[in-house]
Design a protein around this motif. Structure first.
Motif, PDB file in Angstrom:
ATOM      1  N   ALA A   1      38.085  29.718  38.505  1.00  0.00           N
ATOM      2  CA  ALA A   1      36.668  29.652  38.876  1.00  0.00           C
ATOM      3  C   ALA A   1      36.503  29.761  40.386  1.00  0.00           C
ATOM      4  CB  ALA A   1      36.057  28.347  38.372  1.00  0.00           C
ATOM      5  N   PHE A   2      37.405  29.145  41.133  1.00  0.00           N
ATOM      6  CA  PHE A   2      37.360  29.239  42.595  1.00  0.00           C
ATOM      7  C   PHE A   2      37.523  30.686  43.053  1.00  0.00           C
ATOM      8  CE2 PHE A   2      39.664  29.303  46.669  1.00  0.00           C
ATOM      9  CZ  PHE A   2      38.722  28.678  47.482  1.00  0.00           C
ATOM     10  N   LEU A   3      38.441  31.419  42.445  1.00  0.00           N
ATOM     11  CA  LEU A   3      38.629  32.824  42.790  1.00  0.00           C
ATOM     12  C   LEU A   3      37.360  33.636  42.516  1.00  0.00           C
ATOM     13  CD1 LEU A   3      42.239  33.546  41.436  1.00  0.00           C
ATOM     14  CD2 LEU A   3      41.519  33.326  43.827  1.00  0.00           C
ATOM     15  N   MET A   4      36.680  33.318  41.433  1.00  0.00           N
ATOM     16  CA  MET A   4      35.439  34.022  41.115  1.00  0.00           C
ATOM     17  C   MET A   4      34.362  33.731  42.152  1.00  0.00           C
ATOM     18  SD  MET A   4      35.264  33.736  36.920  1.00  0.00           S
ATOM     19  CE  MET A   4      33.757  34.712  36.780  1.00  0.00           C
ATOM     20  N   VAL A   5      34.279  32.483  42.582  1.00  0.00           N
ATOM     21  CA  VAL A   5      33.265  32.113  43.577  1.00  0.00           C
ATOM     22  C   VAL A   5      33.580  32.745  44.934  1.00  0.00           C
ATOM     23  CG1 VAL A   5      32.264  30.190  44.870  1.00  0.00           C
ATOM     24  CG2 VAL A   5      32.617  29.979  42.407  1.00  0.00           C
ATOM     25  N   VAL A   6      34.856  32.810  45.279  1.00  0.00           N
ATOM     26  CA  VAL A   6      35.241  33.457  46.541  1.00  0.00           C
ATOM     27  C   VAL A   6      34.767  34.909  46.554  1.00  0.00           C
ATOM     28  CG1 VAL A   6      37.198  34.315  47.893  1.00  0.00           C
ATOM     29  CG2 VAL A   6      37.198  31.966  47.050  1.00  0.00           C
TER      30      VAL A   6
END
Length: 207
Positions: free
Chosen positions: A130-135
């Protein structure tokens, strides 16, 4: 077509677009964005691959979730803020581009695979995905206006990213529950090409 050739083509398309835009040919390249997004989706489906009923259903779930949350966002102003989609995202369903749904599915799949490959703590894998998607979303927000992708009336605020993270994490936990597995090489290329394109384009439009 061999995977290596399609990956080379993927990078050639994006690098060529960056060079063309830097030379002032935005009106030529930005309207071609839907074709690039279709190519990304084809690579994901073919080489990830989406080759079983389980994977197809999970891809469909991510697609429908993406379309649904974007519909809520566009038509109510909740979740992501006050925004609407532009002309360079292709065909739409009630104002929501079909390609944004496919990109939700694509990003969910590839970021989960990347996290699954490199994160050892099982409970942290979906959060990392999810963090990668937000980045990636953060950098896309910086170029969305000039690219004609979508427009925020008051800019994307912190609540947009919180909602993105929570929805993405929920999808990631579903993918983990069903033990999704895919190709790490294609996942890394599909993610990094979008991230690098967004970062470099942001630099180009701000200098």
């Amino acid at each position: 077509m061999p995977k290596t050739v399609t990956i080379i083509m993927l990078w050639v398309i994006h690098v060529s677009a960056l060079i063309g835009i830097a030379m002032g040919n935005q009106d030529f390249f930005f309207p071609k964005s839907p074709f690039t997004l279709v190519y990304l989706a084809i690579l994901c489906v073919w080489f990830f691959p989406v080759n079983s009923v389980k994977k197809a259903l999970l891809f469909g779930l991510c697609f429908i979730t993406g379309m649904s949350v974007e519909w809520i966002g566009v038509h109510t102003g909740y979740l992501f803020g006050d925004y609407h989609y532009g002309v360079n995202m292709g065909w739409k369903l009630d104002g929501i581009p079909y390609l944004i749904g496919s990109n939700w599915a694509l990003l969910s799949f590839i970021t989960y695979e990347i996290s699954r490959k490199y994160i050892t703590q099982r409970l942290l894998i979906p959060l990392a995905g999810a963090f990668l998607m937000v980045v990636l979303d953060f950098f896309l927000e910086q170029i969305c206006d000039v690219a004609g992708f979508w427009h925020f009336n008051n800019g994307a605020d912190w609540f947009n990213y919180i909602c993105w993270f929570l929805i993405a994490a929920a999808l990631q936990y579903v993918l983990q529950f069903f033990n999704l597995k895919g190709d790490i090489k294609i996942s890394l290329h599909l993610y990094s090409v979008q991230l690098i394109f967004a970062i470099v384009l942001w630099i180009i439009i701000t200098i």
